[in-house]
Design a protein around this motif. Structure first.
Motif, PDB file in Angstrom:
ATOM      1  N   ALA A  72       0.932  -1.245  -0.095  1.00  0.00           N
ATOM      2  CA  ALA A  72       0.001   0.192   0.097  1.00  0.00           C
ATOM      3  C   ALA A  72       0.820   1.227  -0.066  1.00  0.00           C
ATOM      4  O   ALA A  72       0.390   2.311  -0.578  1.00  0.00           O
ATOM      5  N   THR A  73       2.174   1.110   0.561  1.00  0.00           N
ATOM      6  CA  THR A  73       2.878   2.210   0.664  1.00  0.00           C
ATOM      7  C   THR A  73       4.324   2.014   0.021  1.00  0.00           C
ATOM      8  O   THR A  73       4.892   1.191   0.213  1.00  0.00           O
ATOM      9  N   TYR A 122      -0.256  -1.219 -13.284  1.00  0.00           N
ATOM     10  CA  TYR A 122      -0.928  -1.952 -12.101  1.00  0.00           C
ATOM     11  C   TYR A 122      -1.147  -0.882 -11.179  1.00  0.00           C
ATOM     12  O   TYR A 122      -0.333  -0.052 -10.619  1.00  0.00           O
ATOM     13  N   ARG A 123      -2.602  -0.540 -10.661  1.00  0.00           N
ATOM     14  CA  ARG A 123      -2.909   0.366  -9.963  1.00  0.00           C
ATOM     15  C   ARG A 123      -3.000   0.041  -8.384  1.00  0.00           C
ATOM     16  O   ARG A 123      -2.825   0.726  -7.551  1.00  0.00           O
ATOM     17  N   ARG A 124      -3.154  -1.257  -8.029  1.00  0.00           N
ATOM     18  CA  ARG A 124      -3.122  -1.520  -6.906  1.00  0.00           C
ATOM     19  C   ARG A 124      -2.950  -3.089  -6.506  1.00  0.00           C
ATOM     20  O   ARG A 124      -3.381  -3.887  -7.678  1.00  0.00           O
ATOM     21  N   ASP A 135     -12.069  -4.288  -8.764  1.00  0.00           N
ATOM     22  CA  ASP A 135     -12.656  -4.878  -7.639  1.00  0.00           C
ATOM     23  C   ASP A 135     -14.213  -5.080  -7.424  1.00  0.00           C
ATOM     24  O   ASP A 135     -14.699  -4.083  -7.798  1.00  0.00           O
ATOM     25  N   GLU A 138     -13.210  -0.381  -7.668  1.00  0.00           N
ATOM     26  CA  GLU A 138     -11.862   0.327  -7.950  1.00  0.00           C
ATOM     27  C   GLU A 138     -11.020  -0.564  -9.056  1.00  0.00           C
ATOM     28  O   GLU A 138     -11.084  -1.895  -9.051  1.00  0.00           O
ATOM     29  N   ILE A 173      -7.825  -2.436 -10.686  1.00  0.00           N
ATOM     30  CA  ILE A 173      -6.756  -3.024  -9.923  1.00  0.00           C
ATOM     31  C   ILE A 173      -5.729  -2.772 -10.898  1.00  0.00           C
ATOM     32  O   ILE A 173      -4.322  -2.234 -10.704  1.00  0.00           O
ATOM     33  N   THR A 174      -6.119  -3.226 -12.073  1.00  0.00           N
ATOM     34  CA  THR A 174      -4.911  -3.293 -13.389  1.00  0.00           C
ATOM     35  C   THR A 174      -5.741  -2.744 -14.835  1.00  0.00           C
ATOM     36  O   THR A 174      -6.911  -3.177 -14.898  1.00  0.00           O
TER      37      THR A 174
END
Length: 313
Positions: free
Chosen positions: A127-128, A232-234, A264, A269, A271-272
């Motif tokens: 996440a960070t 890749y966003r998350r 998701d 949201e 994700i990719t």
């Protein structure tokens, strides 16, 4: 101090063979396994830079993919042997590590695929983003160079679409969940798990273009990807319910571009996101063929139904 020549070196980071279970219905290695084998090679490069698996586990941090560009240049078939060579393009202390990998058919010496990967150093949850360890930063900076044996590819023809979109305007081409065997010990899915879902989407998209599996088989043609541009966003996590929304961007004489958003299902949201350049090809001659006119017409109707996309780069 490394020499300039050493600073531009590509190291052999992978070697193996193509298994029958790596291949798809068209007889060549499926796209997800190109990325799986490249990711294995990148782990070897990371260890060479000081990020061994034991150190990554002890640190409670991880290299996290930010973007991938993959150019598929030649087919690899079951029984083919290959090797992968990788090198460092650049690294910034508070930012990203850019690496290049090239997959080569070891029998013919012909390059089968090119990979350009951007990684961040992140906490265990992904996440960070964090600063790279000092020794890793120093080692990567010493190894970084122009990599003349792996020149950067040209920019993609089409830019990835925005992460926000009207889901109802796009085709639902996949819905499922993330299994534990697709994930690492921290419950985060590997990049190839993202691509596996995109690979499943293709036939649904082709059917919307009037190119169903039966139509393809009757014409003796299959499909092949030429270019993947992935953001890749998350992270994608174990147990997560996900779906894919897809659309057409253009349809030329042979090459057509489409995109997928991996989403998701609960939160909506993204994700990719990926933009794909693809062709249909003759299953006997193993050469690309023009897009049938009826399929082009179907594709045009799908394109016209889409909201505006991001401009070309």
């Amino acid at each position: 101090m490394q020499s300039a020549a050493a600073a531009s070196e590509l190291w052999v980071t992978g070697r193996g063979a193509i298994n029958p279970w790596d291949c798809d219905q068209w007889g060549h290695m499926n796209v997800q396994f190109y990325l799986a084998k490249a990711s294995d090679a990148q782990a070897v490069l990371a260890a060479r830079l000081g990020l061994s698996p034991s150190r990554v586990r002890a640190a409670g941090c991880r290299p996290l993919p930010v973007a991938d560009r993959i150019l598929f240049k030649r087919e690899l078939l079951a029984g083919d042997i290959y090797f992968v060579r990788s090198g460092v393009r650049s690294i910034s202390a508070q930012g990203t590590l850019d690496i290049a990998s090239r997959m080569v058919n070891a029998q013919t010496g012909v390059e089968a695929a090119a990979f350009e990967t951007r990684l961040a150093w992140a906490d265990a949850d992904g996440a960070t983003a964090l600063a790279w360890p000092d020794d890793v930063l120093a080692g990567a900076q010493a190894a970084a160079g122009e990599l003349p044996d792996a020149p950067p590819p040209q920019q993609p023809v089409v830019a990835p679409p925005a992460a926000t979109f009207d889901a109802q305007a796009l085709l639902l081409t996949y819905r499922g969940s993330v299994e534990s065997w697709e994930c690492d010990v921290q419950g985060i899915a590997a990049p190839c798990a993202h691509i596996a879902r995109f690979a499943e989407c293709a036939n649904h998209l082709f059917r919307a273009m009037a190119m169903s599996k039966g139509e393809l088989r009757s014409r003796g043609i299959g499909s092949a990807a030429l270019d993947y541009d992935i953001v890749y966003r998350r992270p994608m996590r174990v147990g997560q319910a996900v779906e894919v929304r897809s659309g057409l961007l253009n349809a030329g004489d042979k090459v057509f571009h489409f995109f997928h958003h991996l989403v998701d299902s609960g939160t909506g949201e993204t994700i990719t996101s990926i933009v794909v350049a693809a062709v249909f090809f003759d299953l006997v001659a193993r050469k690309s063929v023009p897009l049938p006119e009826f399929a082009r017409h179907a594709a045009q109707r799908l394109i016209h139904a889409l909201p505006p996309t991001a401009p070309s780069r």
